[in-house]
Each structure stands twice: as structure tokens, then as C-alpha cells.
Design a protein around this motif. Structure first.
Motif, PDB file in Angstrom:
ATOM      1  N   GLU A  21      -4.132  17.360   0.632  1.00 14.95           N
ATOM      2  CA  GLU A  21      -5.026  18.512   0.746  1.00 14.95           C
ATOM      3  C   GLU A  21      -4.274  19.815   0.511  1.00 14.95           C
ATOM      4  O   GLU A  21      -4.783  20.732  -0.144  1.00 14.95           O
ATOM      5  N   ARG A  22      -3.055  19.906   1.027  1.00 17.77           N
ATOM      6  CA  ARG A  22      -2.257  21.115   0.804  1.00 17.77           C
ATOM      7  C   ARG A  22      -1.929  21.286  -0.680  1.00 17.77           C
ATOM      8  O   ARG A  22      -1.963  22.396  -1.215  1.00 17.77           O
ATOM      9  N   GLN A  23      -1.608  20.171  -1.338  1.00 19.18           N
ATOM     10  CA  GLN A  23      -1.295  20.237  -2.772  1.00 19.18           C
ATOM     11  C   GLN A  23      -2.526  20.646  -3.589  1.00 19.18           C
ATOM     12  O   GLN A  23      -2.420  21.423  -4.541  1.00 19.18           O
ATOM     13  N   LEU A  24      -3.683  20.127  -3.211  1.00 20.22           N
ATOM     14  CA  LEU A  24      -4.907  20.480  -3.931  1.00 20.22           C
ATOM     15  C   LEU A  24      -5.234  21.959  -3.786  1.00 20.22           C
ATOM     16  O   LEU A  24      -5.744  22.592  -4.720  1.00 20.22           O
ATOM     17  N   GLU A  25      -4.942  22.525  -2.611  1.00 17.68           N
ATOM     18  CA  GLU A  25      -5.195  23.950  -2.385  1.00 17.68           C
ATOM     19  C   GLU A  25      -4.369  24.810  -3.339  1.00 17.68           C
ATOM     20  O   GLU A  25      -4.829  25.840  -3.826  1.00 17.68           O
ATOM     21  N   ARG A  81       0.818  -1.219   0.000  1.00 18.05           N
ATOM     22  CA  ARG A  81       0.000   0.000   0.000  1.00 18.05           C
ATOM     23  C   ARG A  81       0.848   1.264   0.000  1.00 18.05           C
ATOM     24  O   ARG A  81       0.407   2.323  -0.463  1.00 18.05           O
ATOM     25  N   LYS A  82       2.058   1.159   0.534  1.00 20.81           N
ATOM     26  CA  LYS A  82       2.884   2.358   0.724  1.00 20.81           C
ATOM     27  C   LYS A  82       3.135   3.128  -0.576  1.00 20.81           C
ATOM     28  O   LYS A  82       3.018   4.360  -0.603  1.00 20.81           O
ATOM     29  N   PRO A  83       3.463   2.471  -1.709  1.00 19.13           N
ATOM     30  CA  PRO A  83       3.666   3.228  -2.951  1.00 19.13           C
ATOM     31  C   PRO A  83       2.401   3.957  -3.419  1.00 19.13           C
ATOM     32  O   PRO A  83       2.488   5.039  -4.007  1.00 19.13           O
ATOM     33  N   LEU A  84       1.235   3.374  -3.147  1.00 14.77           N
ATOM     34  CA  LEU A  84      -0.015   4.038  -3.511  1.00 14.77           C
ATOM     35  C   LEU A  84      -0.241   5.275  -2.653  1.00 14.77           C
ATOM     36  O   LEU A  84      -0.690   6.321  -3.141  1.00 14.77           O
ATOM     37  N   LEU A  85       0.081   5.159  -1.357  1.00 16.31           N
ATOM     38  CA  LEU A  85      -0.043   6.319  -0.472  1.00 16.31           C
ATOM     39  C   LEU A  85       0.886   7.443  -0.919  1.00 16.31           C
ATOM     40  O   LEU A  85       0.510   8.622  -0.921  1.00 16.31           O
ATOM     41  N   ALA A  86       2.086   7.070  -1.337  1.00 14.25           N
ATOM     42  CA  ALA A  86       3.078   8.072  -1.709  1.00 14.25           C
ATOM     43  C   ALA A  86       2.703   8.842  -2.967  1.00 14.25           C
ATOM     44  O   ALA A  86       3.132   9.987  -3.154  1.00 14.25           O
ATOM     45  N   VAL A  87       1.906   8.219  -3.837  1.00 15.34           N
ATOM     46  CA  VAL A  87       1.552   8.895  -5.085  1.00 15.34           C
ATOM     47  C   VAL A  87       0.368   9.846  -4.907  1.00 15.34           C
ATOM     48  O   VAL A  87       0.099  10.678  -5.780  1.00 15.34           O
ATOM     49  N   LEU A  88      -0.326   9.764  -3.765  1.00 15.50           N
ATOM     50  CA  LEU A  88      -1.483  10.636  -3.529  1.00 15.50           C
ATOM     51  C   LEU A  88      -1.137  12.124  -3.671  1.00 15.50           C
ATOM     52  O   LEU A  88      -1.823  12.855  -4.402  1.00 15.50           O
ATOM     53  N   ALA A 113      -2.548  14.916  -6.393  1.00 15.54           N
ATOM     54  CA  ALA A 113      -3.178  16.143  -5.899  1.00 15.54           C
ATOM     55  C   ALA A 113      -2.515  17.379  -6.497  1.00 15.54           C
ATOM     56  O   ALA A 113      -3.177  18.381  -6.790  1.00 15.54           O
ATOM     57  N   LYS A 114      -1.210  17.309  -6.720  1.00 13.44           N
ATOM     58  CA  LYS A 114      -0.463  18.432  -7.288  1.00 13.44           C
ATOM     59  C   LYS A 114      -0.986  18.811  -8.671  1.00 13.44           C
ATOM     60  O   LYS A 114      -0.844  19.952  -9.120  1.00 13.44           O
ATOM     61  N   LEU A 115      -1.613  17.850  -9.355  1.00 12.61           N
ATOM     62  CA  LEU A 115      -2.151  18.083 -10.700  1.00 12.61           C
ATOM     63  C   LEU A 115      -3.561  18.663 -10.665  1.00 12.61           C
ATOM     64  O   LEU A 115      -4.151  18.938 -11.706  1.00 12.61           O
ATOM     65  N   ALA A 164      -8.725  16.318  -8.034  1.00  5.26           N
ATOM     66  CA  ALA A 164      -9.416  16.057  -6.771  1.00  5.26           C
ATOM     67  C   ALA A 164     -10.203  14.749  -6.812  1.00  5.26           C
ATOM     68  O   ALA A 164     -10.218  13.983  -5.842  1.00  5.26           O
ATOM     69  N   GLU A 165     -10.863  14.480  -7.941  1.00  7.38           N
ATOM     70  CA  GLU A 165     -11.672  13.265  -8.030  1.00  7.38           C
ATOM     71  C   GLU A 165     -10.804  12.013  -7.960  1.00  7.38           C
ATOM     72  O   GLU A 165     -11.149  11.038  -7.280  1.00  7.38           O
ATOM     73  N   LEU A 166      -9.656  12.032  -8.642  1.00  2.00           N
ATOM     74  CA  LEU A 166      -8.770  10.869  -8.607  1.00  2.00           C
ATOM     75  C   LEU A 166      -8.181  10.675  -7.217  1.00  2.00           C
ATOM     76  O   LEU A 166      -7.993   9.535  -6.768  1.00  2.00           O
ATOM     77  N   VAL A 167      -7.874  11.769  -6.536  1.00  2.00           N
ATOM     78  CA  VAL A 167      -7.371  11.677  -5.162  1.00  2.00           C
ATOM     79  C   VAL A 167      -8.418  11.022  -4.271  1.00  2.00           C
ATOM     80  O   VAL A 167      -8.118  10.129  -3.470  1.00  2.00           O
TER      81      VAL A 167
END
Length: 759
Positions: A89-93, A45-52, A56-58, A61-64
Motif C-alpha cells: 500500500e505504501r508503494q502504491l501511494e 507462498r513466501k516468494p509470491l508475498l515478497a514480490v507484492l 506495487a512499486k510499478l 494496483a489491479e495486479l497487486v
């Protein structure tokens, strides 16, 4: 800004499995407050968490949100998610969608790597199918996940065995429908009608048409009745295929007799005559006069029907005779859904309305919000089966719940609006899976409620059935996991559809032609949009014709696909039956060629055309103009060439079939057409055309084709009138067209100028 991480979503993996949602989707529809099991290790799961945060930087929001939901279903704890959630959340802002291409490529690469690591935990001997389903939500192309689920390759896609069975069912149903549409049916005419009730109103001008035990009587034009009878019987041939596997017109015994009255005053006269003959009682007469109902049965058998358009007469033929083919046990919802599907597929209209209390008002209320949302598509949903599919599919793709329970009723008259569309598409699903016959023949237990009887017939509870037919409908789209959506350039995976420049030029040219034709029409016309799925299906048929050269030069072969030939697909077969086709290899040139013909010009100038699809494959040009056409109810005459047109070609562009059998089309002049729509007029109206050169008082010699008097009897376009000069038009010359309607005395005159080119 707070983002909701726990959502109920329709599994994207179901696009890979059209017959049912994945187990992951079932979990997604439940509360995720507790995890039933840990599907993978924390290390996976860790690599999936890291890509979140990268996603978000892109600004995705829906994919996140969806990836967070997937992680919970994989067994991630709140402790695991918290820190990554805050980063995302910070990246999405701060994000500015769609983000930099380099960042998108980097995020996609990391997500693919995370999916590959997750795939290693599937297991070899007994693979975790639930984990495999979730993995397809991340990467729809994951080979290990497909293998774990037992998917097989079919027409370039990896599908489950059930999905392959459904795809083959779609192919078979489309072939059956096309076969039924082309059946030759011999019809006999009798004039005057043998029914004394009909003769009492219309006398010697009455008539009847009969074939296969179905008899239509009336004062309506015999040619209209004949065309409607043929079309209706073709629809019944498809119904017979559903029940027996044979595409053939059934013979109805005892004979079914329908009377169609020409106008409202005649209907009132026939109603009074029927009362005087004791064919109806006082109660029926009173109901008819108060509510202005659409028809009434007589004691001697014939059913009298108020004036209707030709397409609805054909629909009546199906609706009144389908009970002779379908089992008596069929439930109202299934009967309504099937007959409505046949009417939409074959006639471009719905089944006859059946009165039941406030059903009409409920129907209006059920569709009011949707109709406001997109009025054009709602009209398309009621005018053809492709529009109906598009309407319901769009709701599913927005995450809305579309349940068969909304359509389950104990009386057919209670169905209307969206519930009727749901019943229609559920019936289609049962057509293609081969279950329709068994469901229709199911004998309900005594005392069972309509819901209990429905679930017993389906051999499943309604929610489980919803998952299957909803999944099939969404499965018509290309599969897309989070990775595939991320790799697209538009935010939230909604990449804009862009035509090839050559196709775009052709579409722009078509739009210009339509604008010229509609310039002087003081009435509403639909806005034409290009539909990606129709383009894809057109491409399939264009490729098929490239592989089957012998079908190019024959009619209707060029519009067909044969299952035993290379390149066959149900999508391509659909496109072939709803398209105009040219073999010049150029889109703009193809539009000009079609405009120089009679038959192929008409769909291009159809005012109800709201959606089209186009494709070019080497020399083959396919333009779908028949899938999304709304019924047109305004009063308008659409002429080509239009008033003031210049540089009109001199000659006819040869087409198949030949509208003037036996004549060399190369030698004939440029055709003059008027598509005459008479709005809500209920009496027959006709048009007379004449063409004059310059100031001449003698008309140009020409063949005159009308809906009632076609020169090629197998093809009689409705509402279309055509003059085909017997020789080429003169170059650089002004021509005058005079059109008049004898019934209303309305006359119109316009002029156009020729150029110098033959085509």
C-alpha cells in the motif's frame, strides 16, 4: 488510500481452457473469509508475498489486488499477508505508473521464479489440478501446470482436450458457413404471380421467385427477391448442417409462400383486399390498422409482409422456414439465438422482430446504458456476428456477469437487445461443441418450468453452462497470466496496440481516401478503427495464401481456406471471407490498386465500416473490411473519383472476378462508381450515370453496371452503380460525371482531372 485485496475475479487461466472456467475461478467467486484447504506450503507462498511490493512499486494496483486474492486461495493467512499488504500500500501511494523498465524486469523475474517454486508442489503421481489452475493465473505458460491439467499442444497453444474439441468445432462451423455461402441455387421466375391476392394489387407487374419449396411473391423487383431467396436458402443450408452434418439446401414441404409488399399504401390495400376475401378476420384487420404491424398470415397459407430491406427478406426466409428443419421441441431461446446467429453471420442483420407486449420497451431499457457507453459497437453488435461477440466479450473482460438466464424465456417475442445477443452466442457455442442438436431435440418433462426444461436440455444448471460459454468467448483472446501482463509495458497489462509502420502508413492512406470520398456528404459516417483481432486473423489468411499459391489467382478460392491444407485456421477462414486481397506486397499500393477496381473499391468506401484489420505476408496483403460494418440508414451518394479530384489514373486495375466477362480489363478505363444509399425510402430507386470528356456533349462509351443489371451475374453488389469506360481515359483531361435518380428527378454533376499514369 485503501486497496481492496479480496475480490471476485474471472480466472485468467480460463483463457487456456475455452470450454470452462478453472476450479480456481469458482473459488474466486465465493467469499474468501475462510480457506477450505492449504494448497501449498508457506515456503512456496513466501516468494509470491515478497514480490507484492515490487509490483506495487510499478503502480500496478489491479495486479497487486489479484495476486493478493491468489495468495488467499493458496492458503495464506491474514497474519502472513498483513505486513506485505502494508508495504504494498505504501508503494502504491508513491508509485508513478508504469514504473521504470528495469524495475518491471526485476519484478517479472522474481514472479517467474516464485511461479517455478510453486510448480514444484504440484506433485508427480497425482498432481493437484486446483493448484495447477491457480498457477496458470500467475504464469499462463507454465509447462508443469499444463501437464498437470492434461493440456495438449494445438496450433501453437497448450489447451485442454475439451478446448481442442471446441477449436476444431469452430473450424468445422466456419468451413460449413463458407461452403453454404457459395452454394449455387437455381431460381425460377413466374410473372405475373399465381397468387390472385398479389395480382389484385400489382396485376401483370406482379411476379414470384421459387427454389426448393420456398416461393416469394410481390411487386418488389424480382432481382431483389431472387438475391434474397438465394441468401436465405444458404442460411438454411447451414441450419441443415447443424442438424445433419450435410451442407445442402433443404427442400421445404409443403411449400412456404411469402408475399412482400412494395410500400405502405400497397400494404393497406392488400390488407383490405384480404379482409374482403375473408383471408383474415375483423380482429386481425383491426390489430393491423391500429398497431401498424409488420405482417399477417392468410387463411389460405401465404404470409404477407410489409416492405423490408433485402437483407431482412433473406432473414425472413430463414425464420419462416427454420421450423421445418429444426425439431418441434426446440426451446424459444435456442430457436431465436440460432436464427439470429444465421441472420447476423450471413446477412448482416438480425432475425425478424416478434411482437410480445412490452418486449420492445424492455429491450431498449436493457441496452440503454450500454448504448450510451459505446454506440458504435452496439450498432456493430446488431449488424454482424463479429460485432456481437465483441460486445459480449468486452463485458466479460470488464468482470461483468453475463448469464444465459437473462435470455431464458417461454416466448420468442420476449427476447430483444442484449438478452437476444446472449441467446445468439450461446447458440453459437452449442454449434461448435456439437451439442446444439441434442439440446434442440430434448423433450421437456410435463409440468417443467422453462428454467427446469432449459437446464435439463443443457444437462447442467445455468451457472455451470455460463462458465463454459463465457470461458469459450473469452478464450478467443490470447491467454495472459499475471506474469505476462507484468512483462507488458503498459499499466495493468493493457498494452497499446501498435501497427507495424508499413501497415500504419497503409491505414493512414485508406483514411485519407475515405475522407476525400465523404468530404461532400452531409450525413453521418462511421469512424474507422483498426481492431487487433481482425489484424491477427488477416495475418493468418495472408500466411495461408503464402502456403497455397494455387488459390491466389482464382475466385472465390483466394477468399477460402480448406481444412485439409497447410495453414488452415477458423480465424483465417473468417478473414478470407470478409476481406479484400492484393498480391503486391505493399499496403499503400494495395489501397491504390483496390481503388482502381469495381468490386474491391466498394467495401473501402462503405460508410458503415467501423472496424478493420490489415496484414501483409510477403506479397499477400489482406484487409478485413467486412467484419464490422453497421447498417447505413442515411441518404447519401458516395462517388469515386470525388468532385475536384486530381491525378486520377487512366486505366482499370484488373481484378477477379472480372466485372465485364470476356473483356481484357487492362484495356478498359478507370471505373466511375457511385454507392447510392436512399435512406429510409421504401420504394425502389435507381441511378443513371454518364461520363463526359471535357465539354463534349456525347458521353464516353462505357459499360454500365447496376444492382439490377450486373454483367457478371454471380456478383451483384447492392447499392453500387459503375461506369467502366471501354478505353483508357485521356491524360491531363477534365471529365464530367452526371448522375440522376429517375424516380426523384434528383441530379448531381461533378468534375475530376486525370493524371498521366495508367494505374
Amino acid at each position: 488510500m485503501q486497496y481492496r485485496w479480496t475480490v471476485a475475479v474471472i480466472s485468467l487461466a480460463m483463457a487456456q481452457s475455452p470450454l470452462g472456467l478453472s476450479d480456481a475461478a469458482l473459488l474466486a467467486s465465493e467469499s474468501h473469509g475462510s480457506i477450505a484447504q492449504e494448497l501449498c506450503s508457506p515456503q512456496a507462498r513466501k516468494p509470491l508475498l515478497a514480490v507484492l511490493p515490487e509490483i506495487a512499486k510499478l503502480g500496478e494496483a489491479e495486479l497487486v489486488t489479484q495476486l493478493g486474492d491468489i495468495l488467499r486461495r493458496l492458503g495464506a493467512t491474514e497474519k502472513e499477508l498483513t505486513s506485505w499488504q502494508k508495504k504494498a500500500e505504501r508503494q502504491l501511494e508513491r508509485a508513478e505508473a508504469p514504473g521504470k523498465p528495469r524495475d518491471r524486469m526485476s519484478a517479472a523475474k522474481r514472479l517467474r521464479g516464485a511461479a517455478e517454486k510453486l510448480a514444484r508442489e504440484l506433485g508427480a503421481d497425482e498432481p493437484n489440478t486446483l493448484l495447477a489452475s491457480i498457477l496458470l493465473e500467475i504464469d499462463a505458460t507454465s509447462q508443469p501446470a499444463h501437464e498437470a491439467l492434461g493440456h495438449e499442444s494445438f496450433k501453437g497453444q497448450l489447451l485442454s482436450p475439451k478446448a481442442i474439441l471446441a477449436a476444431k468445432g469452430e473450424d468445422a462451423a466456419e468451413v460449413a458457413a463458407r461452403t453454404a455461402e457459395l452454394l449455387e441455387i437455381e431460381v425460377t421466375h413466374t410473372s405475373p404471380s399465381k397468387l390472385s391476392l398479389v395480382r389484385s394489387i400489382y396485376g401483370d407487374s406482379s411476379h414470384s421467385v421459387e427454389a426448393h419449396g420456398v416461393v416469394l411473391h410481390g411487386g418488389i423487383d424480382a432481382n431483389r427477391l431472387e438475391r434474397a431467396l438465394r441468401q436465405g436458402l444458404r442460411g438454411l443450408a447451414f441450419t441443415r448442417w447443424i442438424m445433419t452434418g450435410e451442407v445442402e439446401v433443404p427442400t421445404i414441404m409443403p411449400k412456404r409462400q411469402l408475399v412482400f409488399v412494395d410500400n405502405d399504401p400497397d400494404y393497406d390495400l392488400m390488407l383490405a383486399e384480404a379482409l374482403g376475401r375473408k383471408e383474415i378476420n375483423e380482429v386481425t384487420y383491426g390489430d393491423q390498422t391500429k398497431a401498424r404491424l409488420g405482417g399477417f398470415p392468410t387463411r389460405s397459407g401465404p404470409y404477407v409482409i410489409r416492405w423490408e430491406p433485402e437483407s431482412m427478406i433473406a432473414s425472413d426466409v430463414v425464420w419462416f422456414n427454420a421450423p421445418r428443419i429444426l425439431p418441434r421441441t426446440i426451446q424459444p431461446t435456442l430457436f431465436a439465438g440460432h436464427t439470429n446467429w444465421v441472420a447476423l453471420r450471413f446477412f448482416g442483420t438480425g432475425k425478424p422482430a416478434v411482437l410480445y407486449g412490452d418486449a420492445e420497451q424492455r429491450s431498449k431499457e436493457s441496452t440503454a446504458k450500454a448504448a450510451v457507453r459505446t454506440e458504435t459497437m452496439w450498432r456493430a453488435a446488431q449488424s454482424g456476428i463479429f460485432g456481437a461477440r465483441s460486445w459480449i466479450r468486452s463485458q466479460l473482460l470488464r468482470g461483468e456477469r453475463v448469464s444465459y438466464s437473462r435470455a431464458v424465456v417461454d416466448q420468442e417475442g420476449k427476447l430483444g437487445g442484449e438478452p437476444l445477443l446472449i441467446a445468439t452466442l450461446a447458440a453459437e457455442f452449442l454449434h461448435i461443441t456439437g451439442e446444439f442438436k441434442a439440446v434442440a431435440e430434448h423433450q421437456p418433462e410435463k409440468g417443467a418450468t422453462i428454467v427446469q426444461a432449459t437446464e435439463a436440455a443443457l444437462k447442467a444448471e445455468i451457472p455451470a453452462f455460463d462458465e463454459r460459454w463465457n470461458g469459450w468467448l473469452i478464450g478467443e483472446n490470447e491467454p495472459a497470466g499475471l506474469l505476462q501482463r507484468l512483462e507488458q509495458s503498459a499499466p495493468d497489462g493493457e498494452a497499446e496496440f501498435a501497427l507495424d509502420p508499413e501497415l500504419q502508413e497503409a491505414v493512414d492512406h485508406l483514411q485519407t481516401v475515405r475522407s476525400q470520398a465523404f468530404a461532400e456528404i452531409n450525413a453521418f459516417v462511421e469512424t474507422l478503427e483498426i481492431v487487433p483481432q481482425l489484424c491477427e486473423q488477416a495475418a493468418l489468411h495472408a500466411a495461408y495464401l503464402g502456403l497455397n499459391e494455387d488459390q491466389k489467382t482464382a475466385w472465390p478460392d483466394a477468399h477460402d481456406e480448406y481444412p485439409d491444407r497447410e495453414g488452415f485456421s477458423s480465424g483465417g477462414a473468417w478473414a478470407g471471407g470478409h476481406s479484400v486481397i492484393a498480391f503486391c506486397g505493399d499496403g499503400v499500393e494495395a489501397v491504390d490498386e483496390w481503388m482502381g477496381t469495381f468490386y474491391h473499391r466498394l467495401p473501402l468506401l462503405e460508410p458503415g465500416l467501423c472496424g478493420a484489420g490489415m496484414a501483409i505476408d510477403r506479397d499477400v496483403v489482406v484487409l478485413d473490411t467486412g467484419s464490422l460494418v453497421n447498417q447505413y440508414g442515411s441518404d447519401a451518394w458516395i462517388a469515386w473519383p470525388p468532385a475536384g479530384a486530381k491525378d486520377i489514373p487512366l486505366g482499370f486495375v484488373p481484378e477477379i472476378p472480372n466485372p465485364v466477362p470476356g473483356e481484357d480489363l487492362e484495356k478498359l478505363g478507370f471505373p466511375i462508381t457511385v454507392q447510392a444509399y436512399f435512406g429510409q425510402a421504401k420504394e425502389d430507386r435507381t441511378l443513371h450515370l454518364e461520363l463526359f470528356e471535357g465539354s463534349d456533349e456525347e458521353p464516353v462509351e462505357a459499360y454500365f453496371i447496376t444492382p439490377k443489371k450486373p454483367l457478371f451475374n454471380r456478383l451483384s453488389p447492392k447499392d453500387a452503380y459503375c461506369l467502366i469506360p471501354k478505353t483508357h481515359l485521356s491524360a491531363r483531361t477534365e471529365y464530367r460525371v452526371e448522375a440522376r435518380c429517375p424516380e426523384t428527378k434528383e441530379e448531381r454533376v461533378w468534375r475530376f482531372h486525370t493524371g498521366t499514369s495508367t494505374r
